[in-house]
Design an enzyme around this catalytic site. Structure first.
Site, PDB file in Angstrom:
ATOM      1  NE  ARG A   1      -8.647 -11.150  -6.670  1.00  0.00           N
ATOM      2  CZ  ARG A   1      -8.465 -12.175  -6.904  1.00  0.00           C
ATOM      3  NH1 ARG A   1      -8.750 -12.910  -7.897  1.00  0.00           N
ATOM      4  NH2 ARG A   1      -7.718 -13.065  -5.997  1.00  0.00           N
ATOM      5  CG  LEU A   2      -7.202  -8.398 -15.856  1.00  0.00           C
ATOM      6  CD1 LEU A   2      -7.273  -9.298 -17.073  1.00  0.00           C
ATOM      7  CD2 LEU A   2      -6.488  -7.004 -16.157  1.00  0.00           C
ATOM      8  CB  ILE A   3     -11.546  -3.650 -13.294  1.00  0.00           C
ATOM      9  CG1 ILE A   3     -10.506  -3.186 -12.452  1.00  0.00           C
ATOM     10  CG2 ILE A   3     -13.205  -3.474 -13.071  1.00  0.00           C
ATOM     11  CD1 ILE A   3     -11.004  -3.781 -10.906  1.00  0.00           C
TER      12      ILE A   3
ATOM     13  CG  ASN B   1      -3.679   0.429 -12.760  1.00  0.00           C
ATOM     14  OD1 ASN B   1      -3.472   0.180 -11.510  1.00  0.00           O
ATOM     15  ND2 ASN B   1      -3.074  -0.555 -13.615  1.00  0.00           N
TER      16      ASN B   1
ATOM     17  N   GLY C   1       0.710  -1.268   0.079  1.00  0.00           N
ATOM     18  CA  GLY C   1       0.018  -0.091  -0.169  1.00  0.00           C
ATOM     19  C   GLY C   1       0.979   1.128  -0.062  1.00  0.00           C
ATOM     20  CB  SER C   2       4.276   2.315  -0.998  1.00  0.00           C
ATOM     21  OG  SER C   2       4.331   1.902  -2.036  1.00  0.00           O
TER      22      SER C   2
ATOM     23  CG  HIS D   1       1.776  -0.795 -15.525  1.00  0.00           C
ATOM     24  ND1 HIS D   1       1.566  -1.868 -15.084  1.00  0.00           N
ATOM     25  CD2 HIS D   1       2.713  -0.912 -16.601  1.00  0.00           C
ATOM     26  CE1 HIS D   1       2.231  -2.871 -15.707  1.00  0.00           C
ATOM     27  NE2 HIS D   1       2.949  -2.334 -16.684  1.00  0.00           N
TER      28      HIS D   1
END
Length: 191
Positions: free
Chosen positions: A91-93, A107, A12-13, A109
């Site tokens: 996980r993919l939405i 998102n 959770g950074s 990345h």
């Protein structure tokens, strides 16, 4: 003010960077919910410390993706969430959330998409021998890291770079870029 949910699966950074920006007043949003698919993840502790409610689940406890996404959706609606921020959610939405929140899910990345999508983007960049990688903030669609790019920032790869040193450089950029990009997005798009 945006009522956001942050989805995370690990330490959770990026979650913490967003919390810090909200608390500092540099990100005009309210974090209404953490959604986490890993009951032992450190991000849950971060949410508790910040007083942010969390919905924590295990995908294997549900019949399928649609079932757990319907449950997530109930929690999002109860919290009044109008925007979803993925921050290390692995996980993919699926269609359930995409139909309800399409165009309102982003998102971050650790590469300059479309290069090195999916898992282990840092390792992919090192293995490819590239001299430049970076960070991308993008909208989420049904594909893996295929949504429209919102913002990118370059990270240079030094000679002798290790996975750990590159990961640290990328996270430093992420922790600044994500809150700034979200704030700009909220202020300019009316989301």
């Amino acid at each position: 003010m945006r009522q956001i949910a942050i989805f995370a699966s690990g330490s959770g950074s990026n979650f913490q960077a967003i919390v810090d920006a909200v608390q500092a007043g540099t990100l005009k949003a309210n974090i209404g919910l953490l959604v986490c698919d890993q009951p032992g993840a450190f991000v849950i502790h971060r949410a508790q410390s910040a007083g942010i409610p969390a919905f924590v689940f295990r995908a294997k406890d549900y019949e399928n993706k649609q079932a757990f996404e319907r449950e997530i959706q109930r929690h999002l609606e109860a919290a009044g969430v109008d925007f979803i921020v993925l921050a290390g959610y692995m996980r993919l939405i699926g269609p359930t959330l995409l139909e309800s929140y399409g165009g309102r899910i982003v998102n971050i990345h650790p590469s300059l998409l479309p290069a090195f999508p999916g898992k282990d983007a840092v390792g992919q960049a090192l293995e490819a021998g590239v001299k430049i990688t970076g960070v991308t903030v993008h909208y989420v669609d049904a594909g893996m890291d295929t949504g429209e790019i919102i913002e990118q920032e370059i990270v240079r790869i030094s000679t002798g770079e290790t996975r750990d040193s590159l990961q640290e450089k990328i996270q430093h950029v992420e922790h600044h870029l994500y809150p700034v990009t979200l704030n700009h997005l909220f202020l300019t798009t009316g989301y």
